[in-house]
Scaffold this motif. Structure first.
Motif, mmCIF file in Angstrom:
data_model
loop_
_atom_site.group_PDB
_atom_site.id
_atom_site.type_symbol
_atom_site.label_atom_id
_atom_site.label_comp_id
_atom_site.label_asym_id
_atom_site.label_seq_id
_atom_site.Cartn_x
_atom_site.Cartn_y
_atom_site.Cartn_z
ATOM 1 N N ARG A 228 23.004 -11.747 -10.378
ATOM 2 C CA ARG A 228 24.370 -11.225 -10.500
ATOM 3 C C ARG A 228 24.955 -10.833 -9.146
ATOM 4 N NH1 ARG A 228 27.376 -12.078 -14.760
ATOM 5 N NH2 ARG A 228 28.518 -10.173 -14.222
ATOM 6 N N GLY A 229 24.146 -10.940 -8.094
ATOM 7 C CA GLY A 229 24.639 -10.639 -6.754
ATOM 8 C C GLY A 229 24.428 -9.207 -6.311
ATOM 9 N N ALA A 230 23.730 -8.403 -7.130
ATOM 10 C CA ALA A 230 23.465 -7.010 -6.751
ATOM 11 C C ALA A 230 22.428 -6.965 -5.635
ATOM 12 C CB ALA A 230 22.960 -6.227 -7.963
ATOM 13 N N THR A 231 22.480 -5.916 -4.842
ATOM 14 C CA THR A 231 21.431 -5.681 -3.845
ATOM 15 C C THR A 231 20.204 -5.160 -4.567
ATOM 16 O OG1 THR A 231 23.044 -5.140 -2.128
ATOM 17 C CG2 THR A 231 20.781 -4.373 -1.782
ATOM 18 N N THR A 232 19.067 -5.787 -4.354
ATOM 19 C CA THR A 232 17.864 -5.429 -5.095
ATOM 20 C C THR A 232 16.853 -4.742 -4.185
ATOM 21 O OG1 THR A 232 17.036 -7.689 -4.725
ATOM 22 C CG2 THR A 232 18.117 -7.235 -6.829
ATOM 23 N N ILE A 233 16.246 -3.685 -4.719
ATOM 24 C CA ILE A 233 15.274 -2.884 -3.979
ATOM 25 C C ILE A 233 14.013 -2.751 -4.822
ATOM 26 C CG2 ILE A 233 14.800 -0.659 -2.865
ATOM 27 C CD1 ILE A 233 17.855 -0.240 -2.722
ATOM 28 N N ALA A 234 12.861 -2.997 -4.210
ATOM 29 C CA ALA A 234 11.577 -2.842 -4.897
ATOM 30 C C ALA A 234 10.827 -1.662 -4.301
ATOM 31 C CB ALA A 234 10.736 -4.107 -4.755
ATOM 32 N N LEU A 235 10.286 -0.811 -5.163
ATOM 33 C CA LEU A 235 9.394 0.265 -4.751
ATOM 34 C C LEU A 235 8.035 -0.048 -5.352
ATOM 35 C CD1 LEU A 235 8.605 2.957 -3.547
ATOM 36 C CD2 LEU A 235 9.733 4.117 -5.460
ATOM 37 N N THR A 236 7.083 -0.466 -4.513
ATOM 38 C CA THR A 236 5.808 -0.973 -5.006
ATOM 39 C C THR A 236 4.696 -0.709 -4.015
ATOM 40 O OG1 THR A 236 4.642 -2.978 -5.773
ATOM 41 C CG2 THR A 236 6.290 -3.256 -4.035
ATOM 42 N N ASN A 237 3.468 -0.797 -4.499
ATOM 43 C CA ASN A 237 2.298 -0.621 -3.635
ATOM 44 C C ASN A 237 1.837 -1.940 -3.033
ATOM 45 O OD1 ASN A 237 0.509 1.832 -3.072
ATOM 46 N ND2 ASN A 237 -1.042 0.270 -3.454
ATOM 47 N N ASP A 238 2.373 -3.054 -3.551
ATOM 48 C CA ASP A 238 1.931 -4.380 -3.106
ATOM 49 C C ASP A 238 3.096 -5.161 -2.511
ATOM 50 O OD1 ASP A 238 0.825 -6.835 -2.651
ATOM 51 O OD2 ASP A 238 0.291 -7.258 -4.739
ATOM 52 N N PRO A 239 3.179 -5.245 -1.183
ATOM 53 C CA PRO A 239 4.286 -5.958 -0.550
ATOM 54 C C PRO A 239 4.261 -7.466 -0.774
ATOM 55 C CG PRO A 239 2.673 -5.291 1.095
ATOM 56 C CD PRO A 239 2.269 -4.638 -0.195
ATOM 57 N N GLY A 240 3.163 -7.984 -1.302
ATOM 58 C CA GLY A 240 3.086 -9.409 -1.597
ATOM 59 C C GLY A 240 3.271 -9.728 -3.064
ATOM 60 N N SER A 241 3.677 -8.759 -3.858
ATOM 61 C CA SER A 241 3.795 -8.921 -5.307
ATOM 62 C C SER A 241 5.039 -9.712 -5.697
ATOM 63 C CB SER A 241 3.845 -7.547 -5.983
ATOM 64 O OG SER A 241 5.005 -6.839 -5.554
ATOM 65 N N THR A 242 5.102 -10.084 -6.967
ATOM 66 C CA THR A 242 6.266 -10.794 -7.505
ATOM 67 C C THR A 242 7.524 -9.951 -7.354
ATOM 68 O OG1 THR A 242 4.866 -11.925 -9.123
ATOM 69 C CG2 THR A 242 7.233 -11.863 -9.585
ATOM 70 N N LEU A 243 7.403 -8.647 -7.615
ATOM 71 C CA LEU A 243 8.557 -7.749 -7.504
ATOM 72 C C LEU A 243 9.068 -7.700 -6.064
ATOM 73 C CD1 LEU A 243 10.247 -5.706 -9.215
ATOM 74 C CD2 LEU A 243 8.790 -3.926 -8.227
ATOM 75 N N ALA A 244 8.159 -7.554 -5.121
ATOM 76 C CA ALA A 244 8.552 -7.478 -3.712
ATOM 77 C C ALA A 244 9.197 -8.784 -3.257
ATOM 78 C CB ALA A 244 7.348 -7.152 -2.848
ATOM 79 N N THR A 245 8.650 -9.895 -3.706
ATOM 80 C CA THR A 245 9.185 -11.202 -3.323
ATOM 81 C C THR A 245 10.606 -11.389 -3.848
ATOM 82 O OG1 THR A 245 6.952 -12.137 -3.354
ATOM 83 C CG2 THR A 245 8.777 -13.688 -3.426
ATOM 84 N N ALA A 246 10.896 -10.801 -5.011
ATOM 85 C CA ALA A 246 12.217 -10.976 -5.636
ATOM 86 C C ALA A 246 13.277 -10.052 -5.042
ATOM 87 C CB ALA A 246 12.111 -10.725 -7.140
ATOM 88 N N ALA A 247 12.856 -9.048 -4.271
ATOM 89 C CA ALA A 247 13.787 -8.016 -3.814
ATOM 90 C C ALA A 247 14.357 -8.317 -2.431
ATOM 91 C CB ALA A 247 13.084 -6.671 -3.791
ATOM 92 N N ASP A 248 15.575 -7.817 -2.208
ATOM 93 C CA ASP A 248 16.169 -7.904 -0.874
ATOM 94 C C ASP A 248 15.502 -6.923 0.078
ATOM 95 O OD1 ASP A 248 18.224 -9.771 -1.633
ATOM 96 O OD2 ASP A 248 19.256 -8.118 -2.638
ATOM 97 N N LEU A 249 15.152 -5.752 -0.440
ATOM 98 C CA LEU A 249 14.541 -4.702 0.374
ATOM 99 C C LEU A 249 13.294 -4.192 -0.329
ATOM 100 C CD1 LEU A 249 17.837 -2.721 1.150
ATOM 101 C CD2 LEU A 249 16.611 -4.239 2.725
ATOM 102 N N VAL A 250 12.233 -3.951 0.444
ATOM 103 C CA VAL A 250 10.964 -3.513 -0.134
ATOM 104 C C VAL A 250 10.551 -2.184 0.485
ATOM 105 C CG1 VAL A 250 8.553 -4.078 -0.541
ATOM 106 C CG2 VAL A 250 10.263 -5.912 -0.470
ATOM 107 N N LEU A 251 10.329 -1.189 -0.365
ATOM 108 C CA LEU A 251 9.809 0.112 0.044
ATOM 109 C C LEU A 251 8.395 0.224 -0.509
ATOM 110 C CD1 LEU A 251 12.945 2.301 -0.808
ATOM 111 C CD2 LEU A 251 12.401 1.151 1.352
ATOM 112 N N THR A 252 7.417 0.385 0.370
ATOM 113 C CA THR A 252 6.028 0.347 -0.071
ATOM 114 C C THR A 252 5.373 1.715 -0.055
ATOM 115 O OG1 THR A 252 5.323 -0.196 2.181
ATOM 116 C CG2 THR A 252 5.655 -2.033 0.662
ATOM 117 N N THR A 253 4.425 1.882 -0.963
ATOM 118 C CA THR A 253 3.552 3.050 -0.978
ATOM 119 C C THR A 253 2.135 2.586 -0.649
ATOM 120 O OG1 THR A 253 3.188 2.778 -3.358
ATOM 121 C CG2 THR A 253 4.933 4.297 -2.671
ATOM 122 N N CYS A 254 1.259 3.537 -0.391
ATOM 123 C CA CYS A 254 -0.139 3.215 -0.087
ATOM 124 C C CYS A 254 -1.041 4.146 -0.883
ATOM 125 C CB CYS A 254 -0.419 3.357 1.405
ATOM 126 S SG CYS A 254 0.514 2.222 2.441
ATOM 127 N N ALA A 255 -1.059 3.953 -2.185
ATOM 128 C CA ALA A 255 -1.868 4.807 -3.054
ATOM 129 C C ALA A 255 -3.144 4.094 -3.439
ATOM 130 C CB ALA A 255 -1.070 5.171 -4.314
#
Length: 312
Positions: A228-255
């Protein structure tokens, strides 16, 4: 005469020192995306980084039931380049873990066991949570965070996706944004989330929370929001995940997840810390208005509380 190879860990050079920082964080982040043979190397490294630092490449390969060539691929995957550099990084990481935690570090490296005393359980959980916060802060991409702050601050609306424990984190961000007058929604049901994406447009923001980054109930709405053209942001522990790959911006945790699921709490705490960073950044962009809104929303609750009874 053939010289025997030394097992002594090589001395660091100034040029090598910088890329070695956070080696265990990188191994944990990369682990879910590794091939099974490389994952066994990662498990051996995470189980005892100090001991692995003393092993030859062939000894590590034997311990991980794989080949020296696989160990070399593992080194390249996590960005150390070669095995001596990996050993150096692991030696430094093990020394740092010991310096930071001493006996607690040793206790925090494993999951809760059936024989642990309550005192030891407290030590393990607190140690793991503190380390998750420290490592998440060190690994967080501040540039990506800044762009996420910009996007949320300018957005007409913010839609947040998360299920299970991640939904609680999404609810926290929703409440925070709502308190400063931002139009925000939290969706923990897949169908409701997909319905919401139909109303998104360029300039809007969709933020998805998932520790693994592989939860379809979260990844699918984020992908729909991107369409839909929205800016997408992922908050995830895995920067190589499907969610991270789909996002424009990735915020990672290290748990550090554990089989006993104490890691589920650790992951939420790390996610909540990143959410706090994002929220404060957004609130700071309209400091006076945000401060007023926070005071007014706080006062709305305080006025309805019963006075505390004094005893004496």
């Amino acid at each position: 005469m053939v010289r025997q190879s030394s097992s002594r860990v090589p001395e660091p050079s100034a040029q090598d020192a910088a890329p070695l920082a956070g080696i265990l964080t990188r191994v944990r982040a990369a682990r879910p995306s590794l091939a099974p043979s490389e994952r066994r190397v990662a498990d051996a490294v995470l189980a005892d980084p100090g001991q692995v630092a003393e092993l030859s490449i062939h000894a590590l390969a034997k311990r991980a039931s794989t080949s020296a060539a696989t160990v070399m691929r593992f080194c390249r995957t996590i960005g150390t380049g070669n095995y001596p550099q990996l050993r150096l990084a692991l030696a430094a990481a093990a020394a740092r873990e010991h310096a930071l935690g001493g006996e607690r570090a040793a206790q925090g490296g494993t999951d809760i066991s059936p024989t642990d005393s309550l005192d030891r359980i407290v030590n393990k959980i607190i140690y793991n949570e503190v380390r998750a916060l420290e490592e998440s802060g060190a690994a967080l991409d501040v540039d990506a965070l800044g762009r996420a702050v910009d996007a949320v601050a300018k957005a007409r609306r913010v839609d947040i996706f998360g299920v299970g424990a991640s939904a609680f984190v999404g609810q926290d961000l929703h409440q925070k944004l709502h308190r400063i007058g931002r139009m925000a929604f939290i969706w923990s049901d897949r169908h409701a989330a997909l319905t919401a994406t139909a109303l998104l447009a360029p300039g809007d923001v969709a933020l998805a929370v998932s520790h693994s980054g592989e939860t379809e109930d979260t990844t699918e709405p984020l992908q729909a929001a991107a369409e839909r053209g929205a800016t997408t942001i992922a908050l995830t522990n895995d920067p190589g995940s499907t969610l991270a790959t789909a996002a424009d911006l990735v915020l990672t945790t290290c748990a550090r997840e554990t089989p006993f699921r104490s890691g589920a709490t650790v992951s939420r705490i790390a996610q909540l810390a990143v959410v706090d960073c994002l929220f404060v950044g957004v609130a700071q962009r309209s400091y006076d208005a945000a401060t007023t809104a926070l005071e007014e929303t706080y006062g709305a609750v305080q006025r309805r509380r019963r006075p505390t009874r004094r005893t004496g």
